[in-house]
Design an enzyme around this catalytic site. Structure first.
Site, mmCIF file in Angstrom:
data_model
loop_
_atom_site.group_PDB
_atom_site.id
_atom_site.type_symbol
_atom_site.label_atom_id
_atom_site.label_comp_id
_atom_site.label_asym_id
_atom_site.label_seq_id
_atom_site.Cartn_x
_atom_site.Cartn_y
_atom_site.Cartn_z
ATOM 1 N N PHE A 40 -14.171 -3.305 2.357
ATOM 2 C CA PHE A 40 -15.214 -2.272 2.316
ATOM 3 C C PHE A 40 -15.622 -1.962 0.883
ATOM 4 C CE2 PHE A 40 -13.065 -0.505 6.388
ATOM 5 C CZ PHE A 40 -13.625 -1.519 7.130
ATOM 6 N N ARG B 246 0.842 -1.218 0.000
ATOM 7 C CA ARG B 246 0.000 0.000 0.000
ATOM 8 C C ARG B 246 0.869 1.256 0.000
ATOM 9 N NH1 ARG B 246 -1.363 1.548 6.103
ATOM 10 N NH2 ARG B 246 0.102 0.156 7.112
ATOM 11 N N ASP C 177 -7.037 -5.977 14.132
ATOM 12 C CA ASP C 177 -8.344 -5.377 13.861
ATOM 13 C C ASP C 177 -9.452 -6.413 13.678
ATOM 14 O OD1 ASP C 177 -7.984 -2.700 14.173
ATOM 15 O OD2 ASP C 177 -7.502 -2.302 12.073
ATOM 16 N N HIS D 89 -5.274 -3.529 2.908
ATOM 17 C CA HIS D 89 -5.569 -4.291 4.122
ATOM 18 C C HIS D 89 -6.199 -5.638 3.797
ATOM 19 C CE1 HIS D 89 -4.598 -0.387 5.620
ATOM 20 N NE2 HIS D 89 -4.612 -0.797 6.858
ATOM 21 N N GLU E 44 -18.787 4.345 0.749
ATOM 22 C CA GLU E 44 -18.073 3.677 -0.347
ATOM 23 C C GLU E 44 -18.945 3.494 -1.583
ATOM 24 O OE1 GLU E 44 -18.289 2.510 2.779
ATOM 25 O OE2 GLU E 44 -16.252 2.794 3.545
ATOM 26 N N GLN F 114 -12.495 -6.204 9.197
ATOM 27 C CA GLN F 114 -11.622 -5.281 8.463
ATOM 28 C C GLN F 114 -10.785 -5.993 7.398
ATOM 29 O OE1 GLN F 114 -12.112 -1.991 9.921
ATOM 30 N NE2 GLN F 114 -13.650 -3.379 10.782
ATOM 31 N N SER G 277 -4.490 5.506 5.528
ATOM 32 C CA SER G 277 -4.225 4.066 5.601
ATOM 33 C C SER G 277 -3.958 3.445 4.227
ATOM 34 C CB SER G 277 -5.410 3.330 6.232
ATOM 35 O OG SER G 277 -5.637 3.804 7.534
ATOM 36 N N ARG H 26 -1.477 -4.469 4.099
ATOM 37 C CA ARG H 26 -1.175 -3.522 5.165
ATOM 38 C C ARG H 26 0.280 -3.704 5.599
ATOM 39 N NH1 ARG H 26 -0.831 -3.963 10.826
ATOM 40 N NH2 ARG H 26 -1.222 -1.999 11.895
#
Lengths: 309, 277
Positions: A79, A6, A112, A104, A54, A116, A33, A163
């Site tokens: 998401f 990322r 998390d 992620h 989103e 997530q 993030s 991540r």
């Protein structure tokens, strides 16, 4: 250890954005993030903060792309792909030139927990007609893929990023070839296809298996769709034993893509290493990889058992 | 530019076409097509800058039919405007037809967006309007949403974001025809006070008679004087407007049979003769 993919993405996009003025970027309150913040800081007039919405971001990205922009829409993979119908209709059916950037991915996000984690995102994106699905293994490959998506690729694409930091597998001389698997080492007993942040673990597992007298080919699959039929078919015929390794459900992602290719072209015994019909959970990334068989020793153990049977 | 009388004549022809199309297809959505057709007519034959012979003209005004099930109305308008031959209209919903049951820009490139799954088109329209702002262009994006469609959560995500980006080039109509599949919105899931909701989201809101060409024209003119806000025009309409027996929710997603098609066309042709007289 190298960068997280990322981070490599965020840096590459901000760099590519200097020359390519056609790029517009959207985020849904996660730019710090997903690392789209680097682009946002440099090009605020081409960055749109959409808030925690989103579905609307997907449609808006599709709309602006249909007017000729190259849109990158960024959030956690789970998401974004969770808004499947917006991707299916507004974006993909609309043939919009939108690059969906899901960070992620996998249980490697750790503490998390499951909600997530992108653990089904590849399955969801791979099933959509014409959708391109990409997952780089390290920072250099990520840079190449972002350049490819921004400057050469036309149409909808899903880019799956980590991540966690990834080990550098490639150097500046790496030549990215869309749709083609990358052979990292060659062996004769088994062929291992790996994708994303676990490619390094798969490679080290193969190295560890030498002392057990097992020689393994390891192939990095950065393009999940369209899958590299040629290399899978060839290695299946050569080794008759195939393994897939991914930080994703073993259903629907790389494991399924390889299984389908084998069934169609060159059936072989197949071991799929990944999340086995489980929810994700909290823990450190190392603990989770140990528990779910994605650590280097875990991968080596499963391949050893598979090859010796 | 057209007079209200000319628009009435065109809308009458489009009504005849869309009833024929849906009748021939044996399925489709006449109620919501008939309620939206006067707005669509005003847009395509009076208000919008567009060039049917140059469909991708960069300076054109864009149109997104978020309530995609009313696409027979849009297809009829596009054909009348000259985008494609009217003979294609009878292929609606047939195999290999560019006129899919819900809009597919891959098969009919004059469409600006793929719609049909409700709640999504407004976000796409917003993205289109945003493109004009980014490139500092003066063209606009028009959009029609349904009243039932405003039950979708995504509508309110777009309602929140369009004012943030000051999209005064985004002009949205709510086709308030008081009908959805399971009944009226009042019973299915109340949307009132709808004008207040849009105002609360910081839109420029007007409520009009959606079958009065004068009102539609005036409402669009009013949008030109309000800067930095997106525009919501609540168009009070009637499901099945123009055909005496197609009113109400029963005609949301039901095609007329041969006899009913003929009856409806007879009524509409009679109405057309009165307009000409």
């Amino acid at each position: 250890m190298g960068k997280a993919t990322r981070v490599a993405f965020g840096e590459a996009l901000a760099r590519i954005g200097e020359k390519n003025k056609n790029i517009v970027v959207f985020d849904a309150d996660l730019s710090v993030s997903t690392m789209s913040k680097y682009f946002a800081e440099k090009f605020p007039e081409r960055f749109f903060e959409m808030g925690i919405a989103e579905a609307n971001m997907i449609g808006t990205g599709a709309g602006i792309a249909l007017q000729g922009k190259t849109a990158f829409i960024c959030s956690f993979g789970t998401f974004l792909t969770g808004r499947f119908d917006q991707i299916k209709v507004s974006l993909n059916y609309g043939r919009a030139n939108v690059k969906i950037v899901g960070t992620h991915s996998g249980i490697a996000i750790g503490d998390d927990g499951y909600s997530q984690m992108g653990l089904e995102d590849l399955a969801l994106m791979r099933v959509l007609p014409k959708m391109t699905v990409l997952q780089p293994a390290d920072a250099i490959e990520t840079e190449c893929i972002v350049d490819f998506l921004a400057n050469k690729h036309e149409g909808p694409a899903y880019l799956r990023l980590t991540r966690q930091n990834t080990e550098d597998l490639f150097n500046a001389s790496y030549h990215y070839n869309f749709g083609k698997g990358v052979i990292l080492r060659e062996g004769k007993d088994v062929a291992v296809f790996a994708s994303g942040g676990v490619v390094a673990n798969a490679l080290h597992a193969a190295e560890a298996l030498i002392k057990d007298g097992i020689s393994a080919t390891v192939v990095n699959i950065h393009t999940i769709k369209p899958i590299d039929v040629e290399i899978i078919t060839r290695l299946s015929k050569e080794t008759q034993k195939i393994v897939t390794v991914e930080d994703h459900q073993i259903v629907g992602g790389l494991g399924s893509a390889v299984a389908e290719t084998l069934s169609d072209n060159a059936p072989a015994k197949l071991l799929r290493i990944g999340i086995r019909d489980q929810y994700g959970e909290s823990g450190t990334p190392d603990e989770l990889y140990e528990k779910h068989g994605l650590s280097t020793p875990g991968i080596a153990r499963q391949i050893r058992e598979f090859v010796s049977h | 530019m057209a007079t209200t009388k000319e628009l009435a004549r065109i809308a009458n022809k489009l009504r005849i076409d869309l009833v024929k199309m849906i009748g021939a297809a044996g399925s489709g959505h006449p109620g919501g097509s008939l309620s939206a057709i006067d707005i669509i007519t005003t847009l395509f034959f009076h208000e919008m800058n567009h060039r049917p012979k140059e469909p991708k003209w960069p300076e054109r005004d864009r149109f997104v039919l978020s309530k995609g099930h009313a696409c027979p109305a849009l297809y009829a308008a596009l054909a009348h405007a000259g985008y494609f031959d009217k003979s294609i209209l009878k292929t609606l919903r047939k195999l290999e037809s560019p006129l899919q049951g819900h809009p597919d820009p891959g098969k009919l490139p004059y469409l600006e967006a793929a719609t049909g799954s409700l709640g999504q088109g407004l976000s796409v329209a917003q993205g289109i309007a945003l493109a004009a702002k980014v490139d500092k262009k003066s063209w606009r994006c028009f959009c029609i949403i349904g009243d039932g469609e405003t039950q979708e959560g995504q509508i309110w995500e777009a309602a929140m974001s369009a004012p943030k980006f000051k999209l005064d080039n985004l002009i949205v109509f709510t086709d308030y025809n008081h009908g959805q599949i399971d009944g009226s919105p009042e019973d299915v899931m109340p949307i009132e006070p709808i004008a207040d909701k849009w105002r609360a989201f910081n839109w420029h809101v007007q409520s009009i008679d959606g079958h009065s060409f004068e009102s539609i024209m005036e409402a669009i003119n009013n949008t030109k004087r309000v800067k930095d806000k997106p525009h919501m025009i609540i168009a009070n309409t009637e499901k099945g407007h123009g055909v005496s027996f197609m009113k109400g929710v029963n005609w949301h997603g039901k095609a007329p049979n041969k006899e009913q098609t003929e009856k409806a066309i007879k009524e509409l042709e009679e109405m057309g003769r009165n307009l000409d007289g």
